[in-house]
Design an enzyme around this catalytic site. Structure first.
Site, PDB file in Angstrom:
ATOM      1  N   ASP A 190      16.743  45.729  -2.046  1.00 37.76           N
ATOM      2  CA  ASP A 190      16.239  44.543  -2.730  1.00 37.76           C
ATOM      3  C   ASP A 190      16.566  43.429  -1.747  1.00 37.76           C
ATOM      4  OD1 ASP A 190      16.210  42.059  -4.109  1.00 37.76           O
ATOM      5  OD2 ASP A 190      16.195  43.167  -5.990  1.00 37.76           O
ATOM      6  N   HIS A 191      15.578  42.932  -1.034  1.00 33.53           N
ATOM      7  CA  HIS A 191      15.919  42.080   0.120  1.00 33.53           C
ATOM      8  C   HIS A 191      16.609  40.779  -0.314  1.00 33.53           C
ATOM      9  CE1 HIS A 191      12.131  39.927  -0.688  1.00 33.53           C
ATOM     10  NE2 HIS A 191      12.572  38.964   0.087  1.00 33.53           N
ATOM     11  N   HIS A 253      14.523  41.096  -7.959  1.00 36.56           N
ATOM     12  CA  HIS A 253      15.194  39.919  -7.397  1.00 36.56           C
ATOM     13  C   HIS A 253      15.845  39.029  -8.474  1.00 36.56           C
ATOM     14  CE1 HIS A 253      12.953  41.372  -4.092  1.00 36.56           C
ATOM     15  NE2 HIS A 253      11.866  40.642  -4.246  1.00 36.56           N
TER      16      HIS A 253
END
Ligand code: BG6
Length: 518
Positions: A190-191, A253
């Site tokens: 999950d950047h 996010h």
């Protein structure tokens, strides 16, 4: 408290990195530049190799030329030092691979043994799947059947979202992966968890005496998380129309940022302990009781034609690869409660959308108002104290307090005090992907999502999606370039709150004390 994650000091051991989807956009924009930055900063030893894999035929020379271009365009370091560049590029090989053909994986295994010898790599293998999720299972099976997991050393799988479309599809995907990889070998990206300021939330909370004691329902009135984008769906209409904002941003996010804000301090700063605490938050999310409850607490919208600055923009339904009668949401806002002792009664408002007026990610923690009978509050309308964490693209924090205006009339002056991190270190903040690839190579899964996080997040999101499927009449429309449907304001107004303007765009009378030079 020292931040001594036990893995922190360890540079990655030598490994072969396999980039599936090596001719795709993610590799070009993010992964190649991240590898170059790590190399330049000495965070990759000389003992590594990268194999680019895709179906398209390409020579090693062509592949290295693509690599050069991508780094030149997207990396924070330019490949201007010829010696450094040549040393880096010789670690890269390309192989054309049909991922449905196990024989190709056997060839890959031969190439891998050669690379192990050439670069003194002890059989460690990291498989990065920049591919559609429907291919995660088939690739994993062929890695196993093609003998790729028989080398000595570790084997790790790094995968990108979306991890499923709902809980059942995510479970199915996970079962496939579990036939080949153990949970601790799977690194789900999950950047947002790789972003500097999202990681900083823990430090701000747990390393400051004047935040943590107030971090509960006695002192916090509400929390607002905004993730606004100016872009539309660009070339991703086909994917996005099936996904929508809730699945694209909400399930991952936004809920991840919420868990970082709401979690209890972990007993140790170890990956598993931190992830345990995040799971507890996800388990405490109050699920919406009915479709009616969803409609009361969640607002969804879709952009219509509008403008941003001087640019005229089409509506969502006119975008490429989008159904002309689509009811997919490009915006949603929700009022969420975390039902535990710390947060009982405190609303968390989350919102995200495409084609909003600015690109920003911000967390606002609004503290409770001072009692009305104290000295200044009797005469003045005191604004609440805020702590604002600016995640993206500007990085930093500011706090908003009330102070006396110099002079005799006891007037109150709002003051915002800012630490602008991006003004201080400029472009030198490591990119999220840099940090995450480095972590995966070192076996540190703290900032990757564990299966139980993913599944609880889907449970929460699925209830909303189900209500939306049953009745589509609540889809609101907003012109591109606006702040989304007005109904989103109602979620806060009914509790006496409002969305705080992003980027500190507030009343004129606020005094700013900042290191940004503004
Ligand atoms: C991705 C979403 O995960 O995050 C995109 O799929 C979105 O739709 C992107 O644009 C936003 O990331 P960032 O880092 O630019 O805020």
């Amino acid at each position: 408290m020292t931040y001594n994650n036990p893995i922190e000091s360890i540079s990655p051991e030598g490994a072969v990195y396999y980039l599936f989807g090596a001719t795709g956009d993610l590799a070009r924009r993010k992964l190649f530049p991240a590898l170059f930055s790590l190399y330049k900063e000495g965070k990759l030893s000389e003992s590594f190799a990268v194999v680019g894999l895709a179906r398209r035929p390409r020579t090693n020379e062509q592949f290295r030329a693509d690599l050069y271009e991508s780094i030149n365009e997207f990396c924070r370091y330019k490949p201007s030092d010829a010696d450094l560049w040549n040393r880096f590029a010789q670690h890269f090989e390309y192989m054309s691979l049909d991922i449905n053909d196990v024989n190709g994986f056997r060839e890959l295994n031969k190439l891998s043994s050669e690379l192990d010898k050439r670069f003194h790599i002890p059989g460690n293998r990291l498989f990065y799947l920049a591919l559609a999720p429907s291919l995660f299972g088939p690739v994993s099976f062929n890695l196993r059947d093609g003998g790729m997991l028989e080398s000595e050393g570790w084997h790790r799988l790094v995968i990108e979202k979306p991890f499923g479309y709902d809980l059942p599809s995510a479970q199915q995907l996970n079962q496939q992966l579990n036939q080949v990889f153990k949970e601790e070998e799977i690194f789900r990206i999950d950047h947002y968890l790789g972003k500097e300021m999202v990681q900083n939330i823990q430090v701000i909370r747990f390393a400051n005496a004047f935040f943590e004691p107030l971090w509960n329902n006695n002192h916090i009135a509400n929390v607002q998380i905004t993730l606004s984008e100016t872009v539309g769906v660009e070339e991703r209409g086909g994917y996005y129309d099936k996904s929508g904002a809730l699945r694209d941003m909400g399930q991952n996010h936004m809920l991840q940022m919420l868990t970082m804000i709401a979690m209890e301090p972990p007993s140790r700063l170890h990956g598993e302990d931190i992830r345990d605490e995040k799971v507890k938050v996800l388990r405490s999310l109050r699920g919406y009781a009915s479709s009616e409850d969803v409609r009361r607490n969640v607002v969804r919208g879709q952009y219509t034609a509008g403008s941003l600055g001087s640019k005229e923009l089409p509506g969502y339904r006119q975008e490429d690869s989008v159904d002309s009668e689509s009811v997919t949401e490009t915006y949603f806002a929700a009022k969420v409660f975390v039902d535990n002792f710390r947060w009982a009664g405190v609303p968390f408002y989350i919102r995200t959308g495409k084609r909003l007026p600015v690109k920003t990610t911000e967390v606002v923690v609004e503290f409770k108002a001072m009692p009305q009978n104290v000295l200044f509050a009797q005469k003045h309308d005191l604004a609440p104290n805020l702590l604002v964490i600016r995640v993206n693209p500007m990085e930093g924090i500011y706090i908003k307090i009330n102070a006396k205006k110099p002079g005799a009339d006891n007037a109150v002056q709002p003051v915002s005090m800012e630490f602008c991190q991006s003004c201080q270190i400029g472009i030198n903040t490591p990119e999220a992907y840099e940090r995450l690839i480095h972590d995966a190579a070192r076996g540190d899964s703290t900032y990757f999502t564990r299966w139980d996080e993913v599944s609880h997040a889907w449970e929460f999101v699925d209830r909303i999606a189900q209500a939306w499927r049953e009745d589509k009449s609540d889809l609101a429309f907003y012109p591109a370039g606006s702040w989304g449907p007005e109904e989103a304001g109602r979620l806060l107004h009914e509790e006496g709150f409002h969305w705080w303007p992003v980027n500190g765009q507030e009343e004129d009378n606020v005094i700013w004390i900042t290191n940004s030079g503004k």
